[in-house]
Design an enzyme around this catalytic site. Structure first.
Site, short mmCIF file in Angstrom:
data_model
loop_
_atom_site.label_atom_id
_atom_site.label_comp_id
_atom_site.label_asym_id
_atom_site.label_seq_id
_atom_site.Cartn_x
_atom_site.Cartn_y
_atom_site.Cartn_z
N CYS A 114 -0.37 46.23 -0.26
CA CYS A 114 0.04 46.77 -1.58
C CYS A 114 -0.22 48.27 -1.71
O CYS A 114 0.27 48.89 -2.66
CB CYS A 114 -0.68 46.01 -2.68
SG CYS A 114 -0.30 44.26 -2.66
N HIS A 246 -0.67 50.36 -9.24
CA HIS A 246 -0.10 49.18 -8.59
C HIS A 246 -0.09 48.06 -9.63
O HIS A 246 -1.07 47.83 -10.34
CB HIS A 246 -0.97 48.81 -7.38
CG HIS A 246 -0.64 47.47 -6.80
ND1 HIS A 246 0.65 47.09 -6.53
CD2 HIS A 246 -1.44 46.44 -6.42
CE1 HIS A 246 0.64 45.86 -6.02
NE2 HIS A 246 -0.62 45.44 -5.94
N ASN A 276 3.99 41.11 -9.00
CA ASN A 276 3.39 41.99 -7.98
C ASN A 276 4.39 42.14 -6.83
O ASN A 276 4.61 41.19 -6.08
CB ASN A 276 2.08 41.36 -7.50
CG ASN A 276 1.36 42.20 -6.47
OD1 ASN A 276 1.93 43.13 -5.92
ND2 ASN A 276 0.11 41.85 -6.20
#
Ligand code: UT7
Length: 322
Positions: A114, A246, A276
């Site tokens: 990520c 994020h 996500n």
């Protein structure tokens, strides 16, 4: 005057299928209420079976190149960050994107989960500032649905597919000010993709996460990370136009936002819409701001990210797009 690396454009592509929280209620012991309360996620996008990560990346790249007002031929390097490549090991997704664009330039993937977007920014910044490359195309792209186990309620509700790209080019103002990246492999087994020897549903690889343990390390690491990059650059929270974290969990975003005492209007939140999207999450969020006309040339953006590895990072960058 010293060459600076600038974010010249942003572009995203999301697949057309939307999966709502309620859709999981039909086959899993979960609820819209649980997912919303624990994560802030309401929906996520999902690619078709025959739509690969490189397809999403290519479509995002076309938008970013057009918005940068350059020709495809002006791109001299392509970097893709992904944990769900078309092929595991090789060929790289970036190679496939280069081919779709009709280019034979240097192209490679990076693996930083990520945090991939921050890692690409760091690389592109140094290559452009050293004049090795003129226009680096960086793309965060995920068909993360391809590595999810849809029997595992603790992971499959969290993630979404999508891609977003930036063109990083040389300029003299509105630069990428600073990038910090780090890892701690001690935590490898808290968030990883396994390859089971045998899988009933033929899923070749699936993502495993000890969510609660990841959560605890993530919130503390990110709060310290963003405080450090601000003080290192003699900046205060009031200098930040947009905090673009994020998008993994609304509670993580709010924790860091409160630690920094940021105002609501400084904080970009779109986890409700996309879930996500791993390496694509920060550039998708930048695109969200851009398309809603909230992002202007010269705005100072603060990014933070945390992911499998563990990897993490932060960056400060002015937006230099039109
Ligand atoms: O992007 C890369 C980095 N990743 C992250 O930053 C993710 C970090 N972690 C998180 O965002 C959160 O930990 C999660 C959203 C993954 C989980 O939230 P949590 O509040 O930490 O829940 P938990 O894992 O402690 O689980 C609480 C309960 C458990 O049940 P028991 O043991 O208390 O009976 C789980 O089995 O919630 C249960 N649970 C669910 N219930 C309904 C787990 N997933 C679900 C689900 N629906 N989808």
């Amino acid at each position: 005057m010293k060459l600076k690396a600038c974010i010249k454009s942003i572009g995203a592509y999301l697949p057309k299928n939307i999966v709502y929280n309620q859709d999981f209620e039909t086959f899993l012991d979960t609820s819209d209420e649980w997912i919303t309360r624990r994560t802030g996620i309401k929906q996520r996008f999902k690619a078709d079976k025959d739509e690969q990560t490189s397809d999403l990346a290519y479509k995002a790249a076309l938008v970013a190149i057009k918005r940068a007002k350059i020709n495809i031929d002006d791109i001299d390097m392509i970097i893709v960050a992904t944990l769900s490549p078309d092929y595991f090991a090789m060929p790289s997704t970036a190679t496939l994107v280069a081919h779709k664009l009709g280019l034979k330039v240097s192209a490679f993937d990076i693996s930083a989960a990520c945090s991939g977007f921050i890692y690409m920014l760091e690389l592109a910044k140094s290559l452009v500032e050293s004049a090795s490359k003129k226009n680096v195309l960086i793309i965060g792209a995920e068909k993360i649905s391809s590595v999810l186990d849809y029997n595992d309620r603790s992971t499959c509700v969290l993630f979404g597919d999508g891609a977003a790209a930036c063109v990083i080019s040389a300029g003299y103002e509105n630069e990428i000010l600073d990038v910090q990246t780090a890892t701690d492999g001690e935590y490898a087994k808290l968030l990883f993709t396994n390859r089971p020897k045998y899988s009933k549903d033929c899923t070749p690889i699936s993502l495993k996460m000890q969510g609660n343990d990841v959560f605890k390390v993530a919130v503390n690491t990110l709060a310290n990370e963003v405080k450090h990059i601000l003080s290192k650059n003699n900046l205060s929270k009031d200098d930040i136009t947009h905090f673009i974290p994020h998008q993994a969990n609304l509670r993580i975003i709010n924790y860091v936002k409160e630690k920094l005492e940021l105002k609501d209007e400084q904080c970009c939140v779109c986890v409700d819409k996309y879930g996500n999207t791993s390496a694509a999450s920060i550039p998708i969020a930048i695109n969200e701001l851009y398309e809603s006309k909230k992002l202007k040339k010269g705005d100072l953006m603060l990014f933070d990210a945390f992911g499998g590895g563990f990897t993490w990072g932060s960056a400060l960058a002015y937006f230099d797009g039109e």
